[in-house]
Design an enzyme around this catalytic site. Sequence first.
Site, PDB file in Angstrom:
ATOM      1  N   ASN A   1     -19.019  -5.286   0.343  1.00 19.99           N
ATOM      2  CA  ASN A   1     -20.445  -5.281   0.644  1.00 19.99           C
ATOM      3  C   ASN A   1     -21.125  -3.998   0.121  1.00 19.99           C
ATOM      4  O   ASN A   1     -20.574  -3.316  -0.743  1.00 19.99           O
ATOM      5  CB  ASN A   1     -20.689  -5.500   2.139  1.00 19.99           C
ATOM      6  CG  ASN A   1     -21.877  -6.408   2.398  1.00 19.99           C
ATOM      7  OD1 ASN A   1     -22.987  -6.113   1.963  1.00 19.99           O
ATOM      8  ND2 ASN A   1     -21.638  -7.508   3.082  1.00 19.99           N
ATOM      9  N   ARG A   2     -22.299  -3.700   0.678  1.00 13.60           N
ATOM     10  CA  ARG A   2     -23.137  -2.640   0.101  1.00 13.60           C
ATOM     11  C   ARG A   2     -23.023  -1.320   0.852  1.00 13.60           C
ATOM     12  O   ARG A   2     -22.907  -1.307   2.076  1.00 13.60           O
ATOM     13  CB  ARG A   2     -24.607  -3.100   0.087  1.00 13.60           C
ATOM     14  CG  ARG A   2     -24.840  -4.252  -0.881  1.00 13.60           C
ATOM     15  CD  ARG A   2     -26.234  -4.872  -0.745  1.00 13.60           C
ATOM     16  NE  ARG A   2     -26.389  -5.923  -1.746  1.00 13.60           N
ATOM     17  CZ  ARG A   2     -25.966  -7.186  -1.574  1.00 13.60           C
ATOM     18  NH1 ARG A   2     -25.366  -7.542  -0.449  1.00 13.60           N
ATOM     19  NH2 ARG A   2     -26.137  -8.069  -2.537  1.00 13.60           N
TER      20      ARG A   2
ATOM     21  N   HIS B   1     -19.410  -3.795  -3.415  1.00 10.92           N
ATOM     22  CA  HIS B   1     -18.058  -4.350  -3.603  1.00 10.92           C
ATOM     23  C   HIS B   1     -17.101  -3.430  -4.377  1.00 10.92           C
ATOM     24  O   HIS B   1     -16.339  -3.884  -5.229  1.00 10.92           O
ATOM     25  CB  HIS B   1     -18.150  -5.696  -4.314  1.00 10.92           C
ATOM     26  CG  HIS B   1     -18.749  -6.792  -3.482  1.00 10.92           C
ATOM     27  ND1 HIS B   1     -18.743  -6.782  -2.097  1.00 10.92           N
ATOM     28  CD2 HIS B   1     -19.388  -7.942  -3.843  1.00 10.92           C
ATOM     29  CE1 HIS B   1     -19.342  -7.894  -1.659  1.00 10.92           C
ATOM     30  NE2 HIS B   1     -19.741  -8.603  -2.683  1.00 10.92           N
TER      31      HIS B   1
ATOM     32  N   HIS C   1     -13.628 -13.011  -1.570  1.00 12.21           N
ATOM     33  CA  HIS C   1     -14.970 -13.498  -1.903  1.00 12.21           C
ATOM     34  C   HIS C   1     -14.932 -14.925  -2.460  1.00 12.21           C
ATOM     35  O   HIS C   1     -15.694 -15.253  -3.380  1.00 12.21           O
ATOM     36  CB  HIS C   1     -15.637 -12.547  -2.899  1.00 12.21           C
ATOM     37  CG  HIS C   1     -17.126 -12.478  -2.795  1.00 12.21           C
ATOM     38  ND1 HIS C   1     -17.927 -13.599  -2.835  1.00 12.21           N
ATOM     39  CD2 HIS C   1     -17.970 -11.420  -2.645  1.00 12.21           C
ATOM     40  CE1 HIS C   1     -19.191 -13.233  -2.735  1.00 12.21           C
ATOM     41  NE2 HIS C   1     -19.243 -11.916  -2.605  1.00 12.21           N
TER      42      HIS C   1
ATOM     43  N   TYR D   1     -15.828 -18.674  -3.027  1.00 17.24           N
ATOM     44  CA  TYR D   1     -17.020 -19.511  -2.868  1.00 17.24           C
ATOM     45  C   TYR D   1     -16.551 -20.944  -2.626  1.00 17.24           C
ATOM     46  O   TYR D   1     -15.847 -21.520  -3.462  1.00 17.24           O
ATOM     47  CB  TYR D   1     -17.851 -19.498  -4.152  1.00 17.24           C
ATOM     48  CG  TYR D   1     -18.633 -18.245  -4.433  1.00 17.24           C
ATOM     49  CD1 TYR D   1     -20.032 -18.255  -4.387  1.00 17.24           C
ATOM     50  CD2 TYR D   1     -18.011 -17.057  -4.809  1.00 17.24           C
ATOM     51  CE1 TYR D   1     -20.777 -17.127  -4.688  1.00 17.24           C
ATOM     52  CE2 TYR D   1     -18.747 -15.918  -5.115  1.00 17.24           C
ATOM     53  CZ  TYR D   1     -20.123 -15.966  -5.049  1.00 17.24           C
ATOM     54  OH  TYR D   1     -20.860 -14.841  -5.350  1.00 17.24           O
TER      55      TYR D   1
ATOM     56  N   ASP E   1     -27.563 -14.194   3.571  1.00 16.24           N
ATOM     57  CA  ASP E   1     -26.713 -13.148   3.001  1.00 16.24           C
ATOM     58  C   ASP E   1     -26.657 -12.048   4.055  1.00 16.24           C
ATOM     59  O   ASP E   1     -27.168 -10.949   3.865  1.00 16.24           O
ATOM     60  CB  ASP E   1     -27.263 -12.634   1.670  1.00 16.24           C
ATOM     61  CG  ASP E   1     -26.236 -11.818   0.886  1.00 16.24           C
ATOM     62  OD1 ASP E   1     -25.108 -11.626   1.392  1.00 16.24           O
ATOM     63  OD2 ASP E   1     -26.558 -11.363  -0.231  1.00 16.24           O
TER      64      ASP E   1
ATOM     65  N   GLN F   1     -19.612 -11.952   6.775  1.00 14.32           N
ATOM     66  CA  GLN F   1     -20.802 -12.088   5.933  1.00 14.32           C
ATOM     67  C   GLN F   1     -20.919 -13.551   5.527  1.00 14.32           C
ATOM     68  O   GLN F   1     -20.037 -14.107   4.877  1.00 14.32           O
ATOM     69  CB  GLN F   1     -20.672 -11.198   4.687  1.00 14.32           C
ATOM     70  CG  GLN F   1     -21.914 -11.176   3.797  1.00 14.32           C
ATOM     71  CD  GLN F   1     -22.949 -10.143   4.222  1.00 14.32           C
ATOM     72  OE1 GLN F   1     -22.725  -9.380   5.179  1.00 14.32           O
ATOM     73  NE2 GLN F   1     -24.067 -10.098   3.529  1.00 14.32           N
TER      74      GLN F   1
ATOM     75  N   GLU G   1     -17.163 -14.270   4.425  1.00 12.56           N
ATOM     76  CA  GLU G   1     -16.355 -13.091   4.111  1.00 12.56           C
ATOM     77  C   GLU G   1     -16.139 -12.249   5.370  1.00 12.56           C
ATOM     78  O   GLU G   1     -17.060 -11.592   5.845  1.00 12.56           O
ATOM     79  CB  GLU G   1     -17.052 -12.242   3.040  1.00 12.56           C
ATOM     80  CG  GLU G   1     -17.460 -12.996   1.800  1.00 12.56           C
ATOM     81  CD  GLU G   1     -18.617 -12.308   1.092  1.00 12.56           C
ATOM     82  OE1 GLU G   1     -18.454 -11.149   0.662  1.00 12.56           O
ATOM     83  OE2 GLU G   1     -19.697 -12.921   0.982  1.00 12.56           O
TER      84      GLU G   1
END
Length: 344
Positions: free
Chosen positions: A83-84, A109, A178, A180, A245, A281, A309
Amino acid sequence: MTEVTREGFGHLPQKGGGGAVEKFLLKSDSVTVEIISFGCIITALEAKGRDGKPSDIVLGFDRLEGYVNKHPYFGATIGRVANRIANGKFTVEGKEYRLALNNPPNSLHGGNNGFDKVLWTPEVLLNGVRFSRTSPDGEEGYPGELKVWVTYTLDGGELEINYRAQSSSTTPVSLTNHAYFNLAGQGSRDIYNHMVSIEADSYLPVDDTLIPTGEVAAVQDTAFDLRKPVELGRHMQKFQLPGFDHNFCLEQSEARRYCARAHHPPSGRTMEVYTTQPGIQFYTGNFLDGSLEGKGGSVYPKHSAFCLETQNWPDAVNKPRFPGALLRPGEEYNHTTWLKFTAA
């Protein structure tokens, strides 16, 4: 009983250091998972529907070059920090560390060359595969030499992912996968008919750069109340949401606990998520734009997949009230997530 086989999956370009990439197939009676040694990436995950027919339910590419080129972290292990991180900086023990601003104005990430873009050393296990690597001191700006192990094991319809790490210096660590998912099968147009629920009483509101504001907000009477299943398309329309998100705050406990569920009524496929992590997340593929050619020539437009996540809360290293983000020498980071696939 899980069958484990390995095969070649191509070679990395010489300019990036080269190296042979291997693919590992984990096969049970109901699920088949394919994982490569580059980025510990889950490249395929086949699960049966109620008709007994398997479909590949994760987005990705047919060939290695798709993963080597820029892509939105399809199936990858994320680290050192998922993440950020706000403004790409943090302070540990009085010293400020600066990271690449690869998602301006923030670091995302793990930076420009995170754990998703490196070759790992594999070890075949009885019912899975363990990948290991040593992240050098200073890699992507992070302090300390970090030894990391990521272990995938398959037991029937349940995929277990265990993350362990040890550091020579105090460093932030938060590892996740991660992948999808589209339970209708990868390449399906959208996820609007999926039913999703998340076992969380609170979530983290974010600013316009997707950094948590610091508030821990109750989900009650908001679009983020997913404690009972919602049909994604209708729910997003009802609340005029462009997508999710966001981090949902889980009960903080070191024990395995249920945290999320996705169900696709037409196929009968269900995925349940269990974890030891403090957050999850939920991301609805808002930045997918159909520009990448995926497996079998598929295109992946906006909202054609979702991610669940499990991880620490975003920007926790800069938020004293969030769960602790630091790993110190002599300690071990050890978290596990379980993905359970059924059909009914």
